[in-house]
Design a protein around this motif. Structure first.
Motif, PDB file in Angstrom:
ATOM      1  N   SER A 163      -0.430   2.603  -7.183  1.00  0.00           N
ATOM      2  CA  SER A 163      -0.852   1.552  -6.252  1.00  0.00           C
ATOM      3  C   SER A 163      -1.131   2.134  -4.872  1.00  0.00           C
ATOM      4  CB  SER A 163       0.174   0.438  -6.193  1.00  0.00           C
ATOM      5  OG  SER A 163       1.447   0.951  -6.013  1.00  0.00           O
TER       6      SER A 163
ATOM      7  N   PHE B  55      -2.075  -1.516 -13.526  1.00  0.00           N
ATOM      8  CA  PHE B  55      -1.818  -2.663 -14.392  1.00  0.00           C
ATOM      9  C   PHE B  55      -1.283  -2.210 -15.739  1.00  0.00           C
ATOM     10  CE2 PHE B  55      -4.956  -5.625 -12.082  1.00  0.00           C
ATOM     11  CZ  PHE B  55      -4.006  -5.801 -11.113  1.00  0.00           C
TER      12      PHE B  55
ATOM     13  N   VAL C  37      -0.043  -5.467   0.992  1.00  0.00           N
ATOM     14  CA  VAL C  37      -0.260  -5.945   2.364  1.00  0.00           C
ATOM     15  C   VAL C  37      -0.939  -4.863   3.198  1.00  0.00           C
ATOM     16  CG1 VAL C  37       0.907  -6.663   4.471  1.00  0.00           C
ATOM     17  CG2 VAL C  37       1.621  -7.582   2.307  1.00  0.00           C
ATOM     18  N   MET C  38      -0.459  -3.617   3.053  1.00  0.00           N
ATOM     19  CA  MET C  38      -1.088  -2.511   3.782  1.00  0.00           C
ATOM     20  C   MET C  38      -2.551  -2.374   3.401  1.00  0.00           C
ATOM     21  SD  MET C  38       1.683   0.516   3.497  1.00  0.00           S
ATOM     22  CE  MET C  38       3.403   0.198   3.722  1.00  0.00           C
ATOM     23  N   GLY C  39      -2.844  -2.535   2.115  1.00  0.00           N
ATOM     24  CA  GLY C  39      -4.231  -2.425   1.671  1.00  0.00           C
ATOM     25  C   GLY C  39      -5.104  -3.470   2.330  1.00  0.00           C
ATOM     26  N   VAL C  40      -4.582  -4.696   2.443  1.00  0.00           N
ATOM     27  CA  VAL C  40      -5.362  -5.741   3.104  1.00  0.00           C
ATOM     28  C   VAL C  40      -5.579  -5.389   4.571  1.00  0.00           C
ATOM     29  CG1 VAL C  40      -5.316  -8.144   3.810  1.00  0.00           C
ATOM     30  CG2 VAL C  40      -4.662  -7.547   1.523  1.00  0.00           C
ATOM     31  N   LEU C  41      -4.557  -4.781   5.185  1.00  0.00           N
ATOM     32  CA  LEU C  41      -4.662  -4.527   6.629  1.00  0.00           C
ATOM     33  C   LEU C  41      -5.556  -3.342   6.951  1.00  0.00           C
ATOM     34  CD1 LEU C  41      -1.027  -5.155   7.854  1.00  0.00           C
ATOM     35  CD2 LEU C  41      -2.999  -6.594   8.150  1.00  0.00           C
ATOM     36  N   ILE C  42      -5.537  -2.282   6.122  1.00  0.00           N
ATOM     37  CA  ILE C  42      -6.215  -1.067   6.564  1.00  0.00           C
ATOM     38  C   ILE C  42      -7.605  -0.889   5.970  1.00  0.00           C
ATOM     39  CG2 ILE C  42      -4.038   0.109   6.929  1.00  0.00           C
ATOM     40  CD1 ILE C  42      -4.514   1.715   4.468  1.00  0.00           C
TER      41      ILE C  42
ATOM     42  N   LEU D 133      -2.929  -6.808  -6.496  1.00  0.00           N
ATOM     43  CA  LEU D 133      -1.700  -6.018  -6.567  1.00  0.00           C
ATOM     44  C   LEU D 133      -0.503  -6.856  -6.154  1.00  0.00           C
ATOM     45  CD1 LEU D 133      -1.682  -3.096  -7.369  1.00  0.00           C
ATOM     46  CD2 LEU D 133      -1.581  -2.473  -4.996  1.00  0.00           C
TER      47      LEU D 133
ATOM     48  N   ILE E  26      -5.065   1.937  -2.728  1.00  0.00           N
ATOM     49  CA  ILE E  26      -5.478   1.578  -1.366  1.00  0.00           C
ATOM     50  C   ILE E  26      -5.923   2.788  -0.570  1.00  0.00           C
ATOM     51  CG2 ILE E  26      -3.989  -0.430  -1.317  1.00  0.00           C
ATOM     52  CD1 ILE E  26      -2.216   1.174   0.601  1.00  0.00           C
TER      53      ILE E  26
ATOM     54  N   LYS F 263      -5.182   1.628  11.481  1.00  0.00           N
ATOM     55  CA  LYS F 263      -4.564   2.021  10.208  1.00  0.00           C
ATOM     56  C   LYS F 263      -3.068   2.199  10.367  1.00  0.00           C
ATOM     57  CE  LYS F 263      -8.019   4.191   7.393  1.00  0.00           C
ATOM     58  NZ  LYS F 263      -8.487   5.431   6.813  1.00  0.00           N
TER      59      LYS F 263
ATOM     60  N   GLY G 266       3.157  -3.164   7.194  1.00  0.00           N
ATOM     61  CA  GLY G 266       3.569  -3.284   5.791  1.00  0.00           C
ATOM     62  C   GLY G 266       4.928  -2.673   5.563  1.00  0.00           C
TER      63      GLY G 266
ATOM     64  N   LEU H   5       7.630  -4.960   6.737  1.00  0.00           N
ATOM     65  CA  LEU H   5       7.840  -6.039   5.754  1.00  0.00           C
ATOM     66  C   LEU H   5       8.751  -5.569   4.630  1.00  0.00           C
ATOM     67  CD1 LEU H   5       7.004  -8.860   4.683  1.00  0.00           C
ATOM     68  CD2 LEU H   5       5.274  -7.673   3.372  1.00  0.00           C
TER      69      LEU H   5
ATOM     70  N   LYS I  96     -11.738   2.378   9.524  1.00  0.00           N
ATOM     71  CA  LYS I  96     -11.156   1.756  10.708  1.00  0.00           C
ATOM     72  C   LYS I  96     -10.600   2.839  11.620  1.00  0.00           C
ATOM     73  CE  LYS I  96      -9.823  -2.843   9.327  1.00  0.00           C
ATOM     74  NZ  LYS I  96      -8.734  -3.778   9.129  1.00  0.00           N
TER      75      LYS I  96
ATOM     76  N   ILE J  19       5.700  -2.674  -3.940  1.00  0.00           N
ATOM     77  CA  ILE J  19       4.309  -2.850  -4.365  1.00  0.00           C
ATOM     78  C   ILE J  19       3.644  -3.972  -3.578  1.00  0.00           C
ATOM     79  CG2 ILE J  19       2.863  -3.470  -6.323  1.00  0.00           C
ATOM     80  CD1 ILE J  19       4.652  -1.817  -8.022  1.00  0.00           C
ATOM     81  N   PHE J  20       4.421  -5.013  -3.266  1.00  0.00           N
ATOM     82  CA  PHE J  20       3.866  -6.088  -2.432  1.00  0.00           C
ATOM     83  C   PHE J  20       3.496  -5.546  -1.046  1.00  0.00           C
ATOM     84  CE2 PHE J  20       3.928  -9.805   0.235  1.00  0.00           C
ATOM     85  CZ  PHE J  20       3.369 -10.770  -0.569  1.00  0.00           C
ATOM     86  N   ALA J  21       4.368  -4.692  -0.489  1.00  0.00           N
ATOM     87  CA  ALA J  21       4.084  -4.135   0.838  1.00  0.00           C
ATOM     88  C   ALA J  21       2.862  -3.238   0.793  1.00  0.00           C
ATOM     89  CB  ALA J  21       5.298  -3.363   1.347  1.00  0.00           C
ATOM     90  N   ILE J  22       2.692  -2.501  -0.325  1.00  0.00           N
ATOM     91  CA  ILE J  22       1.493  -1.668  -0.459  1.00  0.00           C
ATOM     92  C   ILE J  22       0.244  -2.555  -0.484  1.00  0.00           C
ATOM     93  CG2 ILE J  22       0.275  -0.122  -2.024  1.00  0.00           C
ATOM     94  CD1 ILE J  22       2.968   1.042  -2.772  1.00  0.00           C
TER      95      ILE J  22
ATOM     96  N   GLY K 231      -1.398  -1.073  10.576  1.00  0.00           N
ATOM     97  CA  GLY K 231      -1.308  -1.713   9.261  1.00  0.00           C
ATOM     98  C   GLY K 231      -0.186  -1.143   8.432  1.00  0.00           C
TER      99      GLY K 231
END
Lengths: 109, 167
Positions: free
Chosen positions: B15, B35, A28-33, A46, B19, B88, B95, B98, B83, A23-26, B91
């Motif tokens: 999630s 959430f 990060v992807m959201g911030v990037l794309i 998130l 995005i 994309k 991720g 990571l 973008k 979920i953390f990686a998702i 990105g």
């Protein structure tokens, strides 16, 4: 409630770490794309939440309540951050008439 | 056990939808669902206080704030410019790398013990309140100052500047 928690007794700690990592990686992807500033903000939320879940899992694993108190503080911090951040976004929108972050490329050095 | 995996799948699914949704309003609605699954996770861990706080603060307050902001800045007239595809892809790959890095370092950790609830009233309000007002009293007071300053800052930022009066 007891029976509910008894069903959890077989989940390894690794799976909690994996879930939080994904979920953390998702986030990060959201911030990037994404280019919409509000969606980027939501991705940050998130990431904060995945860390909260991991802190809670570790707190239960260790039998130590400190982790859950930390989550409480993180939630207070997130509330403050969201209030200020959304105010900044509203102000950006007022000045530039868009919340596309590419408008803000003057913030680059 | 199976409950955890089902809820975990739902959290990841929603999630990803957050995005990838084109419309920001849909993003916010999916975030509410995400959430909610987190609240269920907290209940499964018997962290009842955090479950309630997550439910009220995140789903109640923060997401309503998001929706209000989206309503203030009227976004539905033009869709967000996308973008370029390469950005994309970069990105998503970043991720993913990571996630793979953390997961593979987890592999080195070796065995993992199951999460057992040793103390059943660990996450109850009584227990947490004792810890909060005993060991963490100073951070608690400081966080109240933080919230006050955030409130003042938000009001200061969001109010329109008045035109300076001509002399």
């Amino acid at each position: 409630m007891e029976s509910l928690t008894n069903t959890m007794h077989a989940v390894p700690l690794n799976h909690y770490i994996l879930l939080s990592t994904i979920i953390f990686a998702i986030g990060v992807m959201g911030v990037l794309i994404r280019r919409n500033a509000i969606v980027i903000f939501m991705s940050v939320e998130l990431m904060l939440n995945s860390v909260n879940l991991l802190l809670t899992a570790f707190s239960v694993y260790r039998g130590d309540a400190t982790g859950q108190v930390f989550v409480f503080f993180i939630m207070a911090l997130a509330a403050a951050e969201v209030a200020v951040g959304l105010a900044i976004i509203v102000m950006i929108y007022r000045n530039t008439n868009s919340i596309d972050i590419n408008v803000l490329n003057r913030l680059k050095w | 056990m199976i409950t955890f995996y089902f809820i975990a799948f739902l959290s990841i699914f929603f999630s990803i939808l957050v995005i990838s949704a084109k419309n920001p309003v849909h993003s916010i609605l999916y975030l509410i669902l995400t959430f909610f699954t987190f609240t269920i996770h907290y209940i499964l861990l018997n962290a009842q206080f955090l479950a309630i706080v997550n439910f009220i603060v995140y789903m109640g307050a923060i997401l309503v704030l998001f929706l209000y902001t989206l309503m203030l800045i009227n976004l539905n007239k033009d869709s967000e410019p996308v973008k370029p595809f390469m950005v994309k892809l970069a990105g998503v790959v970043g991720g993913g790398i990571l996630a793979v890095a953390i997961a593979s370092s987890l592999k080195l950790l070796g065995t993992s013990n199951p999460v057992l609830l040793q103390n059943p009233d660990l996450g109850l309000v009584k227990n947490l309140g004792k810890v909060l007002f005993d060991e963490f009293l100073l951070p608690f007071e400081v966080s109240s100052v933080l919230l006050l300053s955030a409130m003042v800052g938000a009001v200061l930022l969001a109010t329109k500047e008045k035109e300076p009066k001509a002399a």
